[in-house]
Design an enzyme around this catalytic site. Structure first.
Site, PDB file in Angstrom:
ATOM      1  N   TRP A 321     -12.182 121.500 101.619  1.00 51.53           N
ATOM      2  CA  TRP A 321     -13.081 122.666 101.547  1.00 51.53           C
ATOM      3  C   TRP A 321     -14.164 122.424 100.483  1.00 51.53           C
ATOM      4  O   TRP A 321     -15.305 122.853 100.632  1.00 51.53           O
ATOM      5  CB  TRP A 321     -12.270 123.925 101.195  1.00 51.53           C
ATOM      6  CG  TRP A 321     -13.104 125.133 100.945  1.00 51.53           C
ATOM      7  CD1 TRP A 321     -13.529 126.033 101.883  1.00 51.53           C
ATOM      8  CD2 TRP A 321     -13.634 125.583  99.697  1.00 51.53           C
ATOM      9  NE1 TRP A 321     -14.283 127.020 101.290  1.00 51.53           N
ATOM     10  CE2 TRP A 321     -14.375 126.763  99.945  1.00 51.53           C
ATOM     11  CE3 TRP A 321     -13.559 125.114  98.388  1.00 51.53           C
ATOM     12  CZ2 TRP A 321     -15.024 127.473  98.945  1.00 51.53           C
ATOM     13  CZ3 TRP A 321     -14.206 125.820  97.390  1.00 51.53           C
ATOM     14  CH2 TRP A 321     -14.928 126.981  97.671  1.00 51.53           C
ATOM     15  N   HIS A 322     -13.767 121.718  99.399  1.00 44.74           N
ATOM     16  CA  HIS A 322     -14.722 121.509  98.308  1.00 44.74           C
ATOM     17  C   HIS A 322     -15.874 120.603  98.698  1.00 44.74           C
ATOM     18  O   HIS A 322     -16.975 120.728  98.164  1.00 44.74           O
ATOM     19  CB  HIS A 322     -14.023 120.948  97.067  1.00 44.74           C
ATOM     20  CG  HIS A 322     -13.284 121.995  96.302  1.00 44.74           C
ATOM     21  ND1 HIS A 322     -12.036 122.431  96.668  1.00 44.74           N
ATOM     22  CD2 HIS A 322     -13.630 122.718  95.209  1.00 44.74           C
ATOM     23  CE1 HIS A 322     -11.640 123.366  95.830  1.00 44.74           C
ATOM     24  NE2 HIS A 322     -12.582 123.573  94.939  1.00 44.74           N
ATOM     25  N   GLY A 323     -15.634 119.672  99.578  1.00 45.62           N
ATOM     26  CA  GLY A 323     -16.729 118.783  99.945  1.00 45.62           C
ATOM     27  C   GLY A 323     -16.306 117.760 100.969  1.00 45.62           C
ATOM     28  O   GLY A 323     -15.117 117.447 101.093  1.00 45.62           O
ATOM     29  N   PHE A 461     -20.714 123.364  96.958  1.00 46.05           N
ATOM     30  CA  PHE A 461     -19.604 123.538  97.902  1.00 46.05           C
ATOM     31  C   PHE A 461     -19.896 124.692  98.853  1.00 46.05           C
ATOM     32  O   PHE A 461     -19.135 125.016  99.687  1.00 46.05           O
ATOM     33  CB  PHE A 461     -18.295 123.788  97.156  1.00 46.05           C
ATOM     34  CG  PHE A 461     -18.026 122.728  96.117  1.00 46.05           C
ATOM     35  CD1 PHE A 461     -18.270 121.395  96.394  1.00 46.05           C
ATOM     36  CD2 PHE A 461     -17.571 123.070  94.871  1.00 46.05           C
ATOM     37  CE1 PHE A 461     -18.044 120.415  95.439  1.00 46.05           C
ATOM     38  CE2 PHE A 461     -17.335 122.088  93.905  1.00 46.05           C
ATOM     39  CZ  PHE A 461     -17.570 120.762  94.189  1.00 46.05           C
TER      40      PHE A 461
END
Lengths: 461, 360
Positions: A321-323, A461
């Protein structure tokens, strides 16, 4: 618009004033919605349309769901929301990542598959999770559907938390929009105090640390061992102060407008276990992942193996989800493993102060290793950093004072937080120390803020 | 009661900042007109604290020359350049001109004086314009142009008239002098940060227009390339002929010292500089006219290879960027001192120099 810009402070002041003076709730709502879309379009007006599409999609599905009793049709509506939201997120955020990652497959098949030049719309990961949670909650009949498009649009686009959270649940926020209460005096003051704390964290601590971390992380092999070690600790301080500072500014701004947003950080580096860490770090994401991924997978109800699998899957998805990068995936995987490895650690802090301190130190070490995965750009970079940490080569010795002071200030703040002096940091209006601290904080912000523009880390993000 | 607390507390914090500010932020620079040099200079006898990149103290000497203490010798060298010559981040003993004096004595036994006549924000057009006055006043045997950014040299070929001298255009207004007397550095610095754009130095403007906009990358390095620079040989030919003209006007006493920001490590290792090719073309052309050009890039590289040190950068700045530090100044000074040793032979003076003030 960036919270650290003078433009934001002026915009916020204007909206707060208008919100304060106007009596008609509907007019206040309209102004709030317009301000939120302006805030978003300030970065790129083209993606305001995407925000509107996501809003309309989930509002319509949420509106329809209670009217449909047929189970299969309800599932279909839910799938439309999931595919729509995750499809947009997947395209903008992960398309190139998957194309690149599957390159050997394309080559093997003899296909020529190219990546696209895609700009990641700011905040898409955050508002997608918000709209998804709304639809899932309406589907599960945990909340009633929202009957007002304006209310729902404000919920999705509310500017203080639009681009980097906290991720707000509809159950917490929609009732506040319906009521549109004006802030009480105490809430207003608390908002100002939180805003100030946020700016100190972001501008004085995070941005000061960035002046050390960014150059060193760009070429760790060029710096001497003490400098690299300092940069690793510095990054832990930077990402915390940056994101917690952002959250403070968001929560403080919302309070000035009469809204309460959920807490996002509770001194995570004082956690006594990885599990405790995730109860203190980015709380709104952790609880989102718990409620919408971990528990639906079975949570901890089906034995050790299944629980371990669920933890790994949840944390790895959290990393992704962060990247769109393997580093984030590995970071999530690392935390998943650490959650499994430390499951025997008690949920309560050890009674002995020494053991408690050792637990905090061990947890911090685990988190620190994770941050090196998070900060490096790829595995080669990660290996270079660790080579310089473990088998140091001669390099440039650089111990900049301002980041050192920022790191020390952060450490002192954490220590104070564990003592009765935490009240000092809460900036209560009736304490004689508060005006001094506020005055000195404002002066320090004015005199020592690094001049270079540094976007919030979590904006990416 | 609470209001009283707040008034006392905020005033107390303001006072504390006022007092502490003088040791934590840059001094207020007061500029005055110097009738002898016919220019705006720093105010003599002011003690200036530098706090931005590196911490240093400068005692402004006669005629506003930073850190200069007149010496009883007629072997003088005029050192031209921008803020690098002022040595804005180091103590006086570590400034280039002071190290030139020390090293010239140590290396060649020459008792000389080195005058830091360069000013921040100026280029070769300003130096060329002011050289005749400095020549008349101090009668230096040699003029050294310290070029830390090649554009400062190529500006010679710019047909546009010399731009206004920025802060050197007029004396500091009365309120700046009063604030300096009151030691209001904190207030001055705070107001500057609030009102001025840190990138341009102009008044800060607000931008409420809609995007798309791209955020500047953190630590974005500004590679100053003025329009037209590097467009080809004619431009560089013009620079060469202008330099030759200056050298001829001053009796072939001009030395060019090239000290660019290299090597750099802030974005990974960068051992070369974007201006390398342009400089080498210029260097060859200028040297061919018999003008000495000192290229300090190998010396700077050697500093890194041998000691893992960089010629530029300070603890508060970015390694390898910004002003020359003590090590960088030492390297610049040693090369200048070595070059001077062959030039500063005693020669009869042609005129009595104008009084330079009392040596400290």
């Amino acid at each position: 618009m960036n919270f650290a810009q003078l433009e934001y402070i002026l915009l916020l002041a204007a909206i707060v004033l208008v919100n304060w003076r106007l009596q008609l709730p509907n007019l206040r709502k309209a102004i709030l919605l317009a301000a939120s879309y302006y805030f978003y379009a300030y970065w790129d007006y083209r993606f305001a349309g995407l925000l509107a599409i996501s809003t309309l999609l989930d509002f319509t599905i949420g509106w329809t769901l209670p009217k449909v009793s047929q189970r299969s049709l309800r599932r279909l509506l839910l799938m439309v929301s999931l595919v729509g939201n995750l499809g947009l997120l997947g395209f903008f955020k992960y398309f190139n990542f998957f194309i690149d990652s599957a390159r050997p497959l394309w080559d093997g098949l003899g296909w020529r598959v190219e990546t696209l030049e895609i700009i990641l719309p700011i905040g898409i990961s955050f508002y997608t999770f918000q709209t998804l949670s709304y639809t899932i909650d309406v589907y599960r009949e945990r909340i009633p559907s929202c009957r007002s498009l304006v209310d729902f649009a404000i919920y999705v686009a509310f500017f203080p938390q639009l681009v980097a959270g906290p991720i707000v649940r509809a159950a917490e926020f929609l009732p506040q929009i319906e009521r549109m209460l004006k802030p009480r005096r105490e809430t207003f003051y608390a908002g100002l105090a939180q805003l100030l704390r946020g700016y100190v964290k972001k501008v004085l601590i995070a941005d000061s640390l960035a002046t050390l971390v960014d150059p060193v992380m760009a070429g760790p092999e060029l710096y001497a061992w003490p400098t690299v070690v300092l940069a690793v600790f510095g990054y832990a301080g930077q990402i915390y102060a940056d994101f917690a500072g952002y959250s403070d500014i968001a929560i403080g701004s919302a309070r000035l407008l009469g809204f309460e947003l959920p807490e996002n950080f509770r001194h995570p580096y004082l956690a006594h276990s990885p599990r405790d860490f995730w109860r203190r770090w980015h709380i709104t994401l952790s609880t989102w992942l718990r409620d919408y991924v971990y528990i639906p997978l079975g949570g901890s109800h089906f034995g050790t193996l299944v629980t371990g699998r669920n933890l790994l899957v949840t944390m790895t998805l959290g990393g992704l989800w962060h990247g769109a990068s393997w580093n984030f995936v590995l970071w999530g995987f690392w935390h998943g493993w650490m959650l499994i490895a430390t499951r025997r650690w008690s949920d309560q802090p050890p009674p002995s102060p020494v053991r408690h301190a050792l637990r905090i130190a061990s947890t911090f070490a685990i988190v620190l290793v994770g941050w090196t995965l998070f900060r490096t750009t790829d595995l080669t970079h990660f290996a270079t950093l660790w080579r310089q940490l473990l088998l140091p080569q001669a390099g440039y010795l650089w111990l900049p004072p301002q980041p050192l002071i920022a790191l020390a200030a952060l450490a002192i703040e954490h220590v104070l937080w564990m003592t009765r002096y935490r009240e000092l940091l809460e900036l209560k209006p009736d304490r004689w120390t508060t005006p001094w601290l506020v005055g000195l904080a404002l002066a320090a912000l004015l005199l020592f803020a690094p001049t270079a523009f540094r976007p919030f880390v979590y904006f990416q993000f | 009661m609470m209001i009283k607390h707040w008034i006392i507390g905020l005033l107390g914090a303001f006072l504390l900042t006022w007092i502490a500010g003088r040791s934590l932020v840059d001094s207020i620079l007061v500029r005055v007109a110097d009738p002898v040099l016919q220019a705006i200079t720093l105010r003599p006898d002011d003690l200036i604290a530098w706090r931005s990149e590196g911490w240093g103290l400068t005692l402004v000497g006669p005629h506003g020359l930073p850190g200069w203490q007149p010496r009883d010798t007629d072997l003088r060298v005029a050192l031209w350049g921008d803020s690098q010559v002022e040595g804005v981040c180091v103590d006086d003993v570590d400034k280039i001109h002071r190290q030139v004096i020390t090293l010239a004595a140590q290396v060649a036994g020459i008792d000389c004086d080195c005058l830091p006549v360069g000013r921040s924000g100026t280029d070769a057009r300003d130096w060329r314009q002011r050289m005749p006055i400095v020549q008349a006043v101090f009668q230096p045997r040699c003029h050294v142009w310290l070029i830390t950014d090649l554009d400062d040299l190529t500006a010679l070929a710019d047909p546009a008239p010399l731009p206004p001298a920025g802060p050197w255009a007029r004396e500091s207004p009365a309120w700046v002098r009063v604030l300096a007397e009151l030691r209001g550095e904190a207030l001055f610095s705070g107001a500057k940060r609030l009102l001025l754009n840190p990138d341009t130095g102009g008044l800060r403007s607000l931008d409420f227009s809609l995007g798309p906009r791209t955020a500047p990358a953190p630590n974005a390095e500004t590679t100053a390339n003025s329009p037209g620079v590097g467009d080809g040989e004619p431009r560089l030919d013009m620079v060469t002929s202008q330099v030759a003209e200056v050298a001829t006007s001053f009796g072939e006493s001009l030395i060019l010292v090239y000290a660019p920001a290299t090597p750099r490590i802030h974005n990974g290792w960068q051992g070369s500089h974007p201006d390398d090719e342009r400089f080498e073309t210029l260097r060859d052309a200028i040297s061919a006219r018999g003008i000495e050009v000192l290229d300090l890039r190998p010396d700077f590289l050697e500093l890194w290879n041998g000691e893992r040190k960089l010629p530029r950068g300070f603890p508060n700045g970015t390694p390898g960027l910004g002003h020359l530090n003590r090590d960088g100044n030492r390297i610049v000074a040693s090369r200048i001192a070595a070059a001077l040793s062959s030039r500063l032979l005693p020669a009869p003076s042609t005129a009595e120099p104008i009084s330079l003030g009392n040596p400290r």
